[in-house]
Design a protein around this motif. Sequence first.
Motif, PDB file in Angstrom:
ATOM      1  N   MET A 209      92.008  56.178  31.053  1.00 24.02           N
ATOM      2  CA  MET A 209      91.382  56.503  32.334  1.00 24.02           C
ATOM      3  C   MET A 209      92.467  56.331  33.395  1.00 24.02           C
ATOM      4  SD  MET A 209      88.576  53.497  32.217  1.00 24.02           S
ATOM      5  CE  MET A 209      88.811  51.994  31.284  1.00 24.02           C
ATOM      6  N   ARG A 210      92.879  57.462  33.935  1.00 20.74           N
ATOM      7  CA  ARG A 210      94.071  57.442  34.782  1.00 20.74           C
ATOM      8  C   ARG A 210      93.870  58.200  36.077  1.00 20.74           C
ATOM      9  NH1 ARG A 210      98.585  56.364  31.833  1.00 20.74           N
ATOM     10  NH2 ARG A 210      99.948  57.588  33.146  1.00 20.74           N
TER      11      ARG A 210
ATOM     12  N   ASP B 105      97.106  53.997  35.141  1.00 22.71           N
ATOM     13  CA  ASP B 105      95.821  53.574  34.601  1.00 22.71           C
ATOM     14  C   ASP B 105      94.949  53.063  35.745  1.00 22.71           C
ATOM     15  OD1 ASP B 105      93.791  51.898  33.292  1.00 22.71           O
ATOM     16  OD2 ASP B 105      94.964  52.326  31.491  1.00 22.71           O
ATOM     17  N   ILE B 106      93.691  53.470  35.730  1.00 23.44           N
ATOM     18  CA  ILE B 106      92.781  53.033  36.792  1.00 23.44           C
ATOM     19  C   ILE B 106      92.685  51.500  36.803  1.00 23.44           C
ATOM     20  CG2 ILE B 106      90.342  53.026  37.478  1.00 23.44           C
ATOM     21  CD1 ILE B 106      90.194  55.943  36.688  1.00 23.44           C
ATOM     22  N   LEU B 107      92.831  50.901  35.639  1.00 24.74           N
ATOM     23  CA  LEU B 107      92.745  49.441  35.566  1.00 24.74           C
ATOM     24  C   LEU B 107      94.132  48.799  35.643  1.00 24.74           C
ATOM     25  CD1 LEU B 107      89.912  49.010  32.918  1.00 24.74           C
ATOM     26  CD2 LEU B 107      89.807  48.608  35.371  1.00 24.74           C
ATOM     27  N   ALA B 108      95.088  49.497  36.245  1.00 26.55           N
ATOM     28  CA  ALA B 108      96.463  48.973  36.313  1.00 26.55           C
ATOM     29  C   ALA B 108      96.513  47.604  36.966  1.00 26.55           C
ATOM     30  CB  ALA B 108      97.347  49.953  37.070  1.00 26.55           C
ATOM     31  N   SER B 109      95.704  47.408  37.998  1.00 23.28           N
ATOM     32  CA  SER B 109      95.727  46.126  38.700  1.00 23.28           C
ATOM     33  C   SER B 109      95.236  45.010  37.778  1.00 23.28           C
ATOM     34  CB  SER B 109      94.851  46.228  39.950  1.00 23.28           C
ATOM     35  OG  SER B 109      94.587  44.959  40.463  1.00 23.28           O
ATOM     36  N   ASN B 110      94.125  45.261  37.090  1.00 20.26           N
ATOM     37  CA  ASN B 110      93.627  44.274  36.134  1.00 20.26           C
ATOM     38  C   ASN B 110      94.663  44.016  35.040  1.00 20.26           C
ATOM     39  OD1 ASN B 110      91.182  42.737  34.932  1.00 20.26           O
ATOM     40  ND2 ASN B 110      91.952  43.975  33.249  1.00 20.26           N
ATOM     41  N   ASN B 111      95.266  45.106  34.557  1.00 24.90           N
ATOM     42  CA  ASN B 111      96.214  44.959  33.456  1.00 24.90           C
ATOM     43  C   ASN B 111      97.461  44.180  33.869  1.00 24.90           C
ATOM     44  OD1 ASN B 111      94.352  46.387  32.020  1.00 24.90           O
ATOM     45  ND2 ASN B 111      95.454  48.335  32.115  1.00 24.90           N
ATOM     46  N   ALA B 112      97.852  44.313  35.146  1.00 24.73           N
ATOM     47  CA  ALA B 112      99.006  43.543  35.632  1.00 24.73           C
ATOM     48  C   ALA B 112      98.670  42.055  35.665  1.00 24.73           C
ATOM     49  CB  ALA B 112      99.411  44.027  37.024  1.00 24.73           C
TER      50      ALA B 112
ATOM     51  N   SER C  31      79.791  58.828  41.622  1.00 28.19           N
ATOM     52  CA  SER C  31      78.880  58.263  42.612  1.00 28.19           C
ATOM     53  C   SER C  31      79.438  56.949  43.179  1.00 28.19           C
ATOM     54  CB  SER C  31      77.498  58.114  41.965  1.00 28.19           C
ATOM     55  OG  SER C  31      76.927  56.913  42.244  1.00 28.19           O
ATOM     56  N   CYS C  32      80.084  56.152  42.331  1.00 33.04           N
ATOM     57  CA  CYS C  32      80.718  54.917  42.815  1.00 33.04           C
ATOM     58  C   CYS C  32      81.913  55.227  43.722  1.00 33.04           C
ATOM     59  CB  CYS C  32      81.178  54.061  41.646  1.00 33.04           C
ATOM     60  SG  CYS C  32      79.827  53.334  40.739  1.00 33.04           S
ATOM     61  N   LEU C  33      82.680  56.274  43.363  1.00 35.66           N
ATOM     62  CA  LEU C  33      83.830  56.646  44.192  1.00 35.66           C
ATOM     63  C   LEU C  33      83.372  57.076  45.579  1.00 35.66           C
ATOM     64  CD1 LEU C  33      86.089  58.573  41.674  1.00 35.66           C
ATOM     65  CD2 LEU C  33      86.716  56.528  42.970  1.00 35.66           C
ATOM     66  N   ASP C  34      82.226  57.731  45.613  1.00 37.08           N
ATOM     67  CA  ASP C  34      81.660  58.165  46.882  1.00 37.08           C
ATOM     68  C   ASP C  34      81.499  56.959  47.816  1.00 37.08           C
ATOM     69  OD1 ASP C  34      80.618  60.221  48.443  1.00 37.08           O
ATOM     70  OD2 ASP C  34      78.574  59.511  48.046  1.00 37.08           O
ATOM     71  N   ILE C  35      81.070  55.854  47.249  1.00 35.55           N
ATOM     72  CA  ILE C  35      80.859  54.640  48.048  1.00 35.55           C
ATOM     73  C   ILE C  35      82.191  53.918  48.291  1.00 35.55           C
ATOM     74  CG2 ILE C  35      79.754  52.375  48.062  1.00 35.55           C
ATOM     75  CD1 ILE C  35      77.612  53.737  46.170  1.00 35.55           C
ATOM     76  N   ALA C  36      82.976  53.760  47.235  1.00 36.98           N
ATOM     77  CA  ALA C  36      84.206  52.962  47.332  1.00 36.98           C
ATOM     78  C   ALA C  36      85.221  53.576  48.304  1.00 36.98           C
ATOM     79  CB  ALA C  36      84.828  52.799  45.951  1.00 36.98           C
ATOM     80  N   LEU C  37      85.260  54.909  48.348  1.00 39.40           N
ATOM     81  CA  LEU C  37      86.285  55.572  49.173  1.00 39.40           C
ATOM     82  C   LEU C  37      85.803  55.850  50.596  1.00 39.40           C
ATOM     83  CD1 LEU C  37      87.714  58.162  46.589  1.00 39.40           C
ATOM     84  CD2 LEU C  37      88.498  55.837  47.054  1.00 39.40           C
TER      85      LEU C  37
ATOM     86  N   ALA D  29      83.855  48.888  39.318  1.00 39.04           N
ATOM     87  CA  ALA D  29      85.170  48.250  39.195  1.00 39.04           C
ATOM     88  C   ALA D  29      86.256  49.317  39.030  1.00 39.04           C
ATOM     89  CB  ALA D  29      85.179  47.285  38.015  1.00 39.04           C
ATOM     90  N   LEU D  30      85.929  50.382  38.307  1.00 42.69           N
ATOM     91  CA  LEU D  30      86.903  51.465  38.137  1.00 42.69           C
ATOM     92  C   LEU D  30      87.149  52.177  39.470  1.00 42.69           C
ATOM     93  CD1 LEU D  30      85.758  53.060  34.768  1.00 42.69           C
ATOM     94  CD2 LEU D  30      87.425  51.255  35.158  1.00 42.69           C
ATOM     95  N   ALA D  31      86.052  52.395  40.221  1.00 41.28           N
ATOM     96  CA  ALA D  31      86.197  53.058  41.532  1.00 41.28           C
ATOM     97  C   ALA D  31      87.074  52.211  42.445  1.00 41.28           C
ATOM     98  CB  ALA D  31      84.813  53.284  42.142  1.00 41.28           C
ATOM     99  N   GLU D  32      86.900  50.887  42.375  1.00 39.47           N
ATOM    100  CA  GLU D  32      87.747  50.011  43.184  1.00 39.47           C
ATOM    101  C   GLU D  32      89.194  50.081  42.717  1.00 39.47           C
ATOM    102  OE1 GLU D  32      85.643  46.361  42.785  1.00 39.47           O
ATOM    103  OE2 GLU D  32      84.163  46.924  44.289  1.00 39.47           O
ATOM    104  N   GLY D  33      89.387  50.281  41.424  1.00 41.04           N
ATOM    105  CA  GLY D  33      90.738  50.456  40.890  1.00 41.04           C
ATOM    106  C   GLY D  33      91.394  51.705  41.468  1.00 41.04           C
ATOM    107  N   VAL D  34      90.625  52.779  41.555  1.00 44.63           N
ATOM    108  CA  VAL D  34      91.140  54.038  42.131  1.00 44.63           C
ATOM    109  C   VAL D  34      91.499  53.809  43.598  1.00 44.63           C
ATOM    110  CG1 VAL D  34      90.553  56.416  42.745  1.00 44.63           C
ATOM    111  CG2 VAL D  34      89.829  55.490  40.527  1.00 44.63           C
ATOM    112  N   LEU D  35      90.612  53.119  44.319  1.00 45.28           N
ATOM    113  CA  LEU D  35      90.870  52.820  45.736  1.00 45.28           C
ATOM    114  C   LEU D  35      92.163  52.014  45.876  1.00 45.28           C
ATOM    115  CD1 LEU D  35      90.027  52.719  48.732  1.00 45.28           C
ATOM    116  CD2 LEU D  35      88.638  50.714  48.196  1.00 45.28           C
ATOM    117  N   GLY D  36      92.326  51.017  45.005  1.00 44.30           N
ATOM    118  CA  GLY D  36      93.540  50.182  45.054  1.00 44.30           C
ATOM    119  C   GLY D  36      94.797  51.015  44.851  1.00 44.30           C
ATOM    120  N   ILE D  37      94.735  51.956  43.917  1.00 41.05           N
ATOM    121  CA  ILE D  37      95.894  52.811  43.630  1.00 41.05           C
ATOM    122  C   ILE D  37      96.203  53.701  44.846  1.00 41.05           C
ATOM    123  CG2 ILE D  37      96.587  54.829  42.253  1.00 41.05           C
ATOM    124  CD1 ILE D  37      95.225  53.384  39.850  1.00 41.05           C
ATOM    125  N   ILE D  38      95.140  54.225  45.474  1.00 41.62           N
ATOM    126  CA  ILE D  38      95.340  55.084  46.650  1.00 41.62           C
ATOM    127  C   ILE D  38      95.953  54.267  47.796  1.00 41.62           C
ATOM    128  CG2 ILE D  38      94.129  56.378  48.467  1.00 41.62           C
ATOM    129  CD1 ILE D  38      92.158  57.292  46.251  1.00 41.62           C
TER     130      ILE D  38
END
Lengths: 113, 345
Positions: free
Chosen positions: A105-106, B111-118, A46-52, A5-14
């Motif tokens: 976690m940012r 934050d990596i969970l920014a989407s969830n937090n929104a 390892s999750c980022l490897d897959i998610a990205l 879920a965190l890796a998907e969060g990183v993908l979403g931000i990118i």
Amino acid sequence: MHEMALAEGVLGIIESAQRAQHFHAVRVVRLEIGELAGVEVAALLSCLDIALRRSVAHAARIECATAPGRGWCMDCARSVSIATLYASCPHCGGAQVQATDGLQMRVQDLMVE
Amino acid sequence: MCNVCGCGQGETRIEGKPDVTATAHAHPLGHRHGHDHDHIHDHDHAHGDAHEHDHAHTHLQDVQLAQHAAQGHAHEHAHGTRADDLHYGRGAAHAHAPGLSQARMLRIEQDILASNNAHATDNRRWLEAHGVFAVNLVSSPGSGKTTLLVRTIEALRDALRIAVIEGDQQTTHDADRIRATGTRALQINTGKGCHLDAAMLGHALEHLHPEDDSLLLIENVGNLVCPASFDLGEAHKVVVLSVTEGEDKPLKYPDMFHAADLMLLNKIDLLPHVHFDVEQCVACAHQVKPGLQVLQVSAQSGAGMEAWLDWLRRGVSGAREQRRHAIDTLQQRIAELEIQLAAKA
């Protein structure tokens, strides 16, 4: 834990950065993960490897900095260094330590082109 | 699917049906859905930041640029860059020719969970606007959450309006148990997902639409790890630990006990039959979160339940008061504006 879920969060931000800034590749993704954030960094990588994999960041290097844990010792009334949420105060040995930093976690920045 | 914990995507089901709202965009509650929301924002460049910019000097080399700035020429973009930063126009290979790579650094600081937090912020806003007191119950599987909920509902249903959201990977068993009490309940099946997230709760709120000034009990997926990181927009996380588990569980799974505002120590009717040191358990919990409130209860025998019910009643009346206060403030503002309008008319 929930590293996918965190890796998907990183993908979403990118992806959201790409819509706003129009780049075609990400070279470096710089993360900051707090020592107390409960994130298993090896699992996250390892999750980022897959998610990205199919993203604009598929070839990106992931740099992960660790933010040290800090807490406020209620007995000493000062900020102390802690490596876990249940750590005792390194000065007085007391258990009344409230975590104040190292929970983050940012995504810090992206090197893009 | 996650190769760590087995989280799956696109497998979330609400009451056995695929969660179609996850891809729709028009929603009466104004929740966010899907993954699209922009958080990249305009910001001022602090010195030391790399950035791209258009200016009349795109072909200056570093030295020329420095000289240019040093000579006092007006040049608002001549910021210093860190050694490890790359600058548009001063790329990795000082590449300026068309077609060559131009790397640049984008400061994100999100934050990596920014989407969830929104999503959680949207949920919290909606819940507060409707005076709904939402409690997110988290624990490992088998701590007695559902029995606790059933007994809580039986004790409070005459005095309070209650709705329940049940999170489990599979089956509607828990929601069925709650509905058997006559209370409205909605089951979210996360598929292979190990936690509820704020978007799921947003969809559930749209389906269930809890009544104003009500109590919303959310039973999270039985998991003492992942749900800790996901804010749903609830007023409080309540962690349930039973005396049939180890008293050192707060130390083994510190994140959850750190995220909780209240700990219920359940199944205390079994204390005579198990080796469980209550004092040590509370000490472990306080080591993780100093001052964490602990209530000892037995959903089965009813022991200690009154303190828990009181805690919920106080929460519900607090949420109702907050909503009343918000309405009063708005009405007062309307009255003031009408006076102002009348004076001008």
